[in-house]
Design a protein around this motif. Structure first.
Motif, PDB file in Angstrom:
ATOM      1  N   THR A   1       0.836  -1.205   0.000  1.00 40.57           N
ATOM      2  CA  THR A   1       0.000   0.000   0.000  1.00 40.57           C
ATOM      3  C   THR A   1       0.875   1.261   0.000  1.00 40.57           C
ATOM      4  N   VAL A   2       0.449   2.259  -0.751  1.00 41.58           N
ATOM      5  CA  VAL A   2       1.193   3.519  -0.766  1.00 41.58           C
ATOM      6  C   VAL A   2       0.402   4.608  -0.049  1.00 41.58           C
ATOM      7  N   ILE A   3       1.086   5.339   0.805  1.00 43.92           N
ATOM      8  CA  ILE A   3       0.466   6.469   1.499  1.00 43.92           C
ATOM      9  C   ILE A   3       1.277   7.719   1.179  1.00 43.92           C
ATOM     10  N   ALA A   4       0.602   8.793   0.836  1.00 43.52           N
ATOM     11  CA  ALA A   4       1.298  10.058   0.587  1.00 43.52           C
ATOM     12  C   ALA A   4       1.284  10.880   1.866  1.00 43.52           C
ATOM     13  N   GLU A   5       2.445  11.342   2.274  1.00 43.22           N
ATOM     14  CA  GLU A   5       2.587  12.096   3.518  1.00 43.22           C
ATOM     15  C   GLU A   5       2.597  13.597   3.262  1.00 43.22           C
ATOM     16  N   GLY A   6       2.050  14.359   4.175  1.00 43.42           N
ATOM     17  CA  GLY A   6       2.190  15.817   4.107  1.00 43.42           C
ATOM     18  C   GLY A   6       1.398  16.463   2.984  1.00 43.42           C
ATOM     19  N   VAL A   7       0.203  15.924   2.701  1.00 45.03           N
ATOM     20  CA  VAL A   7      -0.641  16.512   1.657  1.00 45.03           C
ATOM     21  C   VAL A   7      -1.350  17.737   2.238  1.00 45.03           C
ATOM     22  N   GLU A   8      -1.123  18.886   1.600  1.00 44.88           N
ATOM     23  CA  GLU A   8      -1.660  20.132   2.143  1.00 44.88           C
ATOM     24  C   GLU A   8      -2.677  20.805   1.234  1.00 44.88           C
ATOM     25  N   THR A   9      -2.561  20.588  -0.080  1.00 46.03           N
ATOM     26  CA  THR A   9      -3.421  21.342  -1.003  1.00 46.03           C
ATOM     27  C   THR A   9      -4.284  20.435  -1.877  1.00 46.03           C
ATOM     28  N   VAL A  10      -5.364  21.011  -2.376  1.00 46.49           N
ATOM     29  CA  VAL A  10      -6.272  20.299  -3.284  1.00 46.49           C
ATOM     30  C   VAL A  10      -5.515  19.880  -4.540  1.00 46.49           C
ATOM     31  N   GLU A  11      -4.639  20.756  -4.990  1.00 44.00           N
ATOM     32  CA  GLU A  11      -3.850  20.459  -6.182  1.00 44.00           C
ATOM     33  C   GLU A  11      -3.042  19.173  -6.009  1.00 44.00           C
ATOM     34  N   GLN A  12      -2.364  19.071  -4.892  1.00 36.76           N
ATOM     35  CA  GLN A  12      -1.584  17.858  -4.611  1.00 36.76           C
ATOM     36  C   GLN A  12      -2.495  16.636  -4.576  1.00 36.76           C
ATOM     37  N   LEU A  13      -3.640  16.808  -3.945  1.00 40.87           N
ATOM     38  CA  LEU A  13      -4.572  15.694  -3.795  1.00 40.87           C
ATOM     39  C   LEU A  13      -5.084  15.229  -5.153  1.00 40.87           C
ATOM     40  N   GLU A  14      -5.345  16.183  -6.032  1.00 40.61           N
ATOM     41  CA  GLU A  14      -5.833  15.832  -7.374  1.00 40.61           C
ATOM     42  C   GLU A  14      -4.788  15.056  -8.166  1.00 40.61           C
ATOM     43  N   ILE A  15      -3.555  15.489  -8.072  1.00 42.05           N
ATOM     44  CA  ILE A  15      -2.491  14.768  -8.793  1.00 42.05           C
ATOM     45  C   ILE A  15      -2.358  13.350  -8.233  1.00 42.05           C
ATOM     46  N   LEU A  16      -2.377  13.233  -6.923  1.00 45.15           N
ATOM     47  CA  LEU A  16      -2.261  11.905  -6.300  1.00 45.15           C
ATOM     48  C   LEU A  16      -3.417  11.008  -6.719  1.00 45.15           C
ATOM     49  N   ASN A  17      -4.586  11.590  -6.795  1.00 45.55           N
ATOM     50  CA  ASN A  17      -5.760  10.841  -7.223  1.00 45.55           C
ATOM     51  C   ASN A  17      -5.585  10.320  -8.652  1.00 45.55           C
ATOM     52  N   GLU A  18      -5.060  11.179  -9.519  1.00 53.87           N
ATOM     53  CA  GLU A  18      -4.801  10.764 -10.899  1.00 53.87           C
ATOM     54  C   GLU A  18      -3.767   9.654 -10.974  1.00 53.87           C
ATOM     55  N   LEU A  19      -2.809   9.725 -10.066  1.00 54.35           N
ATOM     56  CA  LEU A  19      -1.747   8.708 -10.055  1.00 54.35           C
ATOM     57  C   LEU A  19      -2.197   7.435  -9.343  1.00 54.35           C
ATOM     58  N   GLN A  20      -3.462   7.417  -8.904  1.00 55.21           N
ATOM     59  CA  GLN A  20      -4.048   6.233  -8.260  1.00 55.21           C
ATOM     60  C   GLN A  20      -3.485   5.967  -6.859  1.00 55.21           C
ATOM     61  N   CYS A  21      -3.054   7.027  -6.205  1.00 49.25           N
ATOM     62  CA  CYS A  21      -2.664   6.876  -4.806  1.00 49.25           C
ATOM     63  C   CYS A  21      -3.918   7.107  -3.984  1.00 49.25           C
ATOM     64  N   LYS A  22      -4.317   6.102  -3.193  1.00 44.69           N
ATOM     65  CA  LYS A  22      -5.624   6.184  -2.547  1.00 44.69           C
ATOM     66  C   LYS A  22      -5.591   6.623  -1.090  1.00 44.69           C
ATOM     67  N   GLU A  23      -4.412   6.471  -0.472  1.00 46.69           N
ATOM     68  CA  GLU A  23      -4.331   6.786   0.951  1.00 46.69           C
ATOM     69  C   GLU A  23      -3.448   8.007   1.161  1.00 46.69           C
ATOM     70  N   VAL A  24      -3.958   8.968   1.909  1.00 45.75           N
ATOM     71  CA  VAL A  24      -3.149  10.148   2.166  1.00 45.75           C
ATOM     72  C   VAL A  24      -3.211  10.560   3.643  1.00 45.75           C
ATOM     73  N   GLN A  25      -2.199  11.334   3.997  1.00 47.19           N
ATOM     74  CA  GLN A  25      -2.109  11.866   5.345  1.00 47.19           C
ATOM     75  C   GLN A  25      -1.630  13.302   5.186  1.00 47.19           C
ATOM     76  N   GLY A  26      -2.190  14.209   5.914  1.00 47.60           N
ATOM     77  CA  GLY A  26      -1.720  15.581   5.783  1.00 47.60           C
ATOM     78  C   GLY A  26      -2.735  16.583   6.296  1.00 47.60           C
ATOM     79  N   TYR A  27      -2.280  17.816   6.391  1.00 45.39           N
ATOM     80  CA  TYR A  27      -3.107  18.874   6.960  1.00 45.39           C
ATOM     81  C   TYR A  27      -4.402  19.066   6.189  1.00 45.39           C
ATOM     82  N   ILE A  28      -4.416  18.704   4.880  1.00 48.00           N
ATOM     83  CA  ILE A  28      -5.631  18.895   4.102  1.00 48.00           C
ATOM     84  C   ILE A  28      -6.790  18.121   4.729  1.00 48.00           C
ATOM     85  N   TYR A  29      -6.510  16.986   5.321  1.00 52.81           N
ATOM     86  CA  TYR A  29      -7.552  16.250   6.033  1.00 52.81           C
ATOM     87  C   TYR A  29      -7.553  16.563   7.517  1.00 52.81           C
ATOM     88  N   SER A  30      -6.400  16.404   8.132  1.00 51.93           N
ATOM     89  CA  SER A  30      -6.340  16.677   9.564  1.00 51.93           C
ATOM     90  C   SER A  30      -4.898  16.799  10.036  1.00 51.93           C
TER      91      SER A  30
END
Ligand code: C2E
Ligand code: MG
Ligand code: MG
Ligand code: MG
Length: 293
Positions: A234-263
């Motif tokens: 499983t891949v988790i992206a760390e330190g996601v802060e912006t919608v832009e980052q989240l959109e790119i990760l979504n396109e790259l099929q990364c499903k799990e994230v951690q970062g200020y954008i969520y909490s």
């Protein structure tokens, strides 16, 4: 021996010390009393599934409230603890308190969630490491499935064969294993093949670079994601802060994230609230979600 070196180094004050090393000197001494004085506490940061909003895991992060200096960041005191050998006592405190928290949640029928504990590389050469873990788990009567360890690549560098055995034992116990800060060390693909990893966390420096594709971060992150997928990690992206980052990760099929954008990291009470309320998180941050694959 490292322990003794650390002691010598910090029990001696030199008049030539600069402000920074003087602060380190003071903090190092105070760190010895921090556990007994109840100056540590834990916060938890959820790892969120982009599509479902579900939180299956959260990371425990240590906080030190110094009586005079206030909150000291772990990036400052963890290295001091590693240098002096205090890290064993400190991580043991963290592990016990996480187990205790899970026990409390279990007793109160709180929804199941796995908690990740950061472990310094130093532990992996300790003889009693696994025994200590088993003992604490028995003491609090929790399920090993409720636990996860986050380790950095430097832990895997030393004495490879014995580390491999230790990780195998952890895995056999049923504890999840995450490789933290992936991409900052040697990031050898061999690690992914040789060690029984459940997940890898792509370091936040790569996530930072994503929007302008600085340093080819998009291609690098994409290839990490694809490789991990093939290896069933499983891949988790760390330190996601912006919608832009989240959109790119979504396109790259990364499903799990951690970062200020969520909490950000939050208290145990707020974590329970956050986990139970996942409707508020579903897809609210991405406008055009890819369908579940
Ligand atoms: P880490 O394990 O890689 O943890 C991620 C760090 O990034 C945390 O910092 C977290 O608060 C921060 N973070 C999370 N989301 C974002 C974001 O969106 N933007 C930014 N800029 N930062 C974000 P923290 O809590 O200060 O911890 C720093 C490091 O200290 C941790 O890095 C970990 O290596 C170490 N650490 C923390 N707690 C422990 C512990 O109990 N034991 C050990 N051995 N190390 C610990
Ligand atoms: Mg971590
Ligand atoms: Mg990390
Ligand atoms: Mg880190």
């Amino acid at each position: 021996r490292a322990k003794e070196q650390g002691k010598n180094k910090y029990n001696v004050f030199h008049s030539g010390m600069n402000i920074q090393s003087y602060r380190s000197f003071l903090l190092q001494n105070d760190l010895r009393k921090a556990i007994d004085n109840n100056e540590f506490f834990l916060v938890y940061q959820p790892k969120v599934n982009i599509h479902s909003g579900q939180v299956k895991s959260a990371e425990a992060l240590l906080r030190w409230k110094h009586p005079v200096w206030g909150l000291i960041p772990p990036n400052e005191f963890i290295p001091l603890a590693e240098e002096s050998g205090l890290i064993f006592e400190i991580d043991q405190w963290v592990f016990k308190n996480v187990c205790k928290q899970i026990q409390t949640w279990n007793n109160n029928q709180v929804e199941y969630i796995r908690i990740a504990v950061n472990l310094s590389a130093k532990h992996f050469v300790e003889k009693n490491f696994i025994q200590n873990i088993i003992q604490v788990i028995d003491e609090f009567q929790i399920e090993t499935m409720q636990l996860e360890f986050e380790i950095t690549e430097t832990a895997l560098l030393a004495n490879e064969e014995s580390i491999k055995q230790t990780l195998k034992q952890i895995k056999e116990l049923g504890i999840h294993i995450s490789l933290d800060d992936y991409g900052t060390g040697y990031s050898s693909i061999i690690y992914l093949r040789n060690f029984p990893l459940d997940s890898i966390k792509i370091d936040q420096s790569y996530i930072n670079d994503l929007p302008n594709n600085m340093n080819n971060s998009v291609e690098i992150v994409e290839s990490i994601i694809n490789l991990a997928k093939k290896l069933n990690i499983t891949v988790i992206a760390e330190g996601v802060e912006t919608v832009e980052q989240l959109e790119i990760l979504n396109e790259l099929q990364c499903k799990e994230v951690q970062g200020y954008i969520y909490s950000p990291p939050i208290s145990s009470e707020n974590l329970v609230e956050y986990v139970q309320n996942d409707d508020s998180k579903i897809l609210t941050k991405i406008n055009d979600p890819k369908p579940l694959s």
